[in-house]
Design a protein around this motif. Structure first.
Motif, short mmCIF file in Angstrom:
data_model
loop_
_atom_site.label_atom_id
_atom_site.label_comp_id
_atom_site.label_asym_id
_atom_site.label_seq_id
_atom_site.Cartn_x
_atom_site.Cartn_y
_atom_site.Cartn_z
N ASP A 1 60.18 57.97 -58.94
CA ASP A 1 59.60 59.25 -58.51
C ASP A 1 60.62 60.38 -58.48
N VAL A 2 61.90 60.06 -58.17
CA VAL A 2 62.92 61.10 -58.06
C VAL A 2 63.85 61.12 -59.28
N ASP A 3 63.44 60.42 -60.35
CA ASP A 3 64.20 60.38 -61.59
C ASP A 3 65.63 59.90 -61.37
N ASP A 4 65.73 58.71 -60.75
CA ASP A 4 67.02 58.07 -60.48
C ASP A 4 67.03 56.72 -61.18
N PRO A 5 67.30 56.72 -62.50
CA PRO A 5 67.23 55.47 -63.27
C PRO A 5 68.28 54.44 -62.87
N VAL A 6 69.40 54.87 -62.31
CA VAL A 6 70.44 53.92 -61.92
C VAL A 6 69.96 53.07 -60.75
N THR A 7 69.39 53.74 -59.73
CA THR A 7 68.86 53.00 -58.59
C THR A 7 67.66 52.16 -59.02
N GLU A 8 66.85 52.70 -59.91
CA GLU A 8 65.70 51.95 -60.41
C GLU A 8 66.17 50.66 -61.10
N ASP A 9 67.20 50.76 -61.93
CA ASP A 9 67.73 49.59 -62.62
C ASP A 9 68.31 48.58 -61.64
N LEU A 10 69.01 49.06 -60.61
CA LEU A 10 69.54 48.19 -59.57
C LEU A 10 68.41 47.42 -58.90
N GLY A 11 67.33 48.14 -58.57
CA GLY A 11 66.18 47.50 -57.93
C GLY A 11 65.57 46.42 -58.80
N VAL A 12 65.44 46.70 -60.10
CA VAL A 12 64.87 45.72 -61.04
C VAL A 12 65.75 44.48 -61.12
N THR A 13 67.05 44.68 -61.19
CA THR A 13 67.99 43.56 -61.28
C THR A 13 67.88 42.65 -60.06
N ILE A 14 67.90 43.25 -58.88
CA ILE A 14 67.85 42.45 -57.66
C ILE A 14 66.46 41.84 -57.47
N LEU A 15 65.42 42.57 -57.84
CA LEU A 15 64.06 42.04 -57.75
C LEU A 15 63.93 40.74 -58.53
N ALA A 16 64.51 40.69 -59.71
CA ALA A 16 64.44 39.47 -60.53
C ALA A 16 65.09 38.29 -59.79
N ASP A 17 66.22 38.53 -59.14
CA ASP A 17 66.87 37.47 -58.37
C ASP A 17 66.00 36.99 -57.21
N GLU A 18 65.40 37.94 -56.50
CA GLU A 18 64.58 37.60 -55.34
C GLU A 18 63.33 36.81 -55.77
N GLU A 19 62.75 37.19 -56.89
CA GLU A 19 61.59 36.44 -57.39
C GLU A 19 61.99 35.03 -57.80
N ALA A 20 63.19 34.86 -58.33
CA ALA A 20 63.67 33.52 -58.69
C ALA A 20 63.87 32.67 -57.43
N HIS A 21 64.42 33.28 -56.37
CA HIS A 21 64.59 32.55 -55.10
C HIS A 21 63.23 32.11 -54.56
N ARG A 22 62.27 33.02 -54.62
CA ARG A 22 60.93 32.69 -54.12
C ARG A 22 60.35 31.51 -54.89
N THR A 23 60.49 31.52 -56.19
CA THR A 23 59.97 30.43 -57.02
C THR A 23 60.61 29.10 -56.63
N GLU A 24 61.93 29.09 -56.43
CA GLU A 24 62.63 27.87 -56.04
C GLU A 24 62.11 27.34 -54.71
N PHE A 25 61.94 28.23 -53.72
CA PHE A 25 61.51 27.77 -52.40
C PHE A 25 60.01 27.46 -52.36
N ARG A 26 59.23 28.05 -53.25
CA ARG A 26 57.83 27.61 -53.39
C ARG A 26 57.79 26.16 -53.85
N GLY A 27 58.71 25.80 -54.74
CA GLY A 27 58.80 24.40 -55.20
C GLY A 27 59.16 23.47 -54.06
N PHE A 28 60.12 23.87 -53.21
CA PHE A 28 60.47 23.06 -52.05
C PHE A 28 59.26 22.89 -51.14
N LYS A 29 58.51 23.95 -50.94
CA LYS A 29 57.34 23.91 -50.05
C LYS A 29 56.27 22.96 -50.61
#
Length: 150
Positions: free
Chosen positions: A117-145
């Protein structure tokens, strides 16, 4: 959304990552039992990744002429990730991790949207990078569950 909204979301994410490190570390120490070993090992590995996320967010805040939160700014929010009274209650830790990951995913999606929304592609890219990691963690712990739901 404004640039101020972006930095506030980054501050929240930074604090959440630091709190997650503390709770993952404690749970990786206190869990007991044969079935706890794989979860403990995963938590131990994730500690460094979550700490890395906090460092990246802190650096981005600095680039935006802001400061990451310090201990006096900290407000604990991860009730579900508190160590269980019963040190063999691995399922409660798994569920706590899943709740924390869902919250992180929501936060990073908000950061991505606000940055766009504020045209900040660097922060947007940072968010995308970390989001991918968090989704991978969720997938791993869904498997444990799933193993506990049998």
């Amino acid at each position: 959304m404004t640039s101020h909204d972006v930095t506030e979301l980054l501050r929240k994410a930074y604090s959440d990552e630091i709190e997650t490190v503390m709770n993952y570390l404690t749970n990786s120490i206190v869990l007991d039992g044969v079935s706890a070993e794989e979860v403990k090992e995963s938590l131990e590995a994730d500690i460094q990744e979550e700490l890395g996320h906090a460092e990246m967010i802190g650096q981005r805040l600095k680039q935006l002429d802001e400061r990451p939160p310090a201990s006096y700014d900290f407000e604990a929010r991860q009730e579900s990730l508190q160590p269980p009274e019963d040190s063999t209650d691995v399922l409660s830790v798994i569920e706590g991790v899943l709740e924390a990951e869902e919250d992180a995913i929501e936060t990073y999606r908000s950061i991505i949207s606000a940055a766009e929304d504020v045209d900040d592609p660097v922060t947007e890219d940072l968010g995308v990078t970390i989001l991918a990691d968090e989704e991978a963690h969720r997938t791993e712990f869904r498997g444990f569950k799933r193993e506990y739901d049998k």
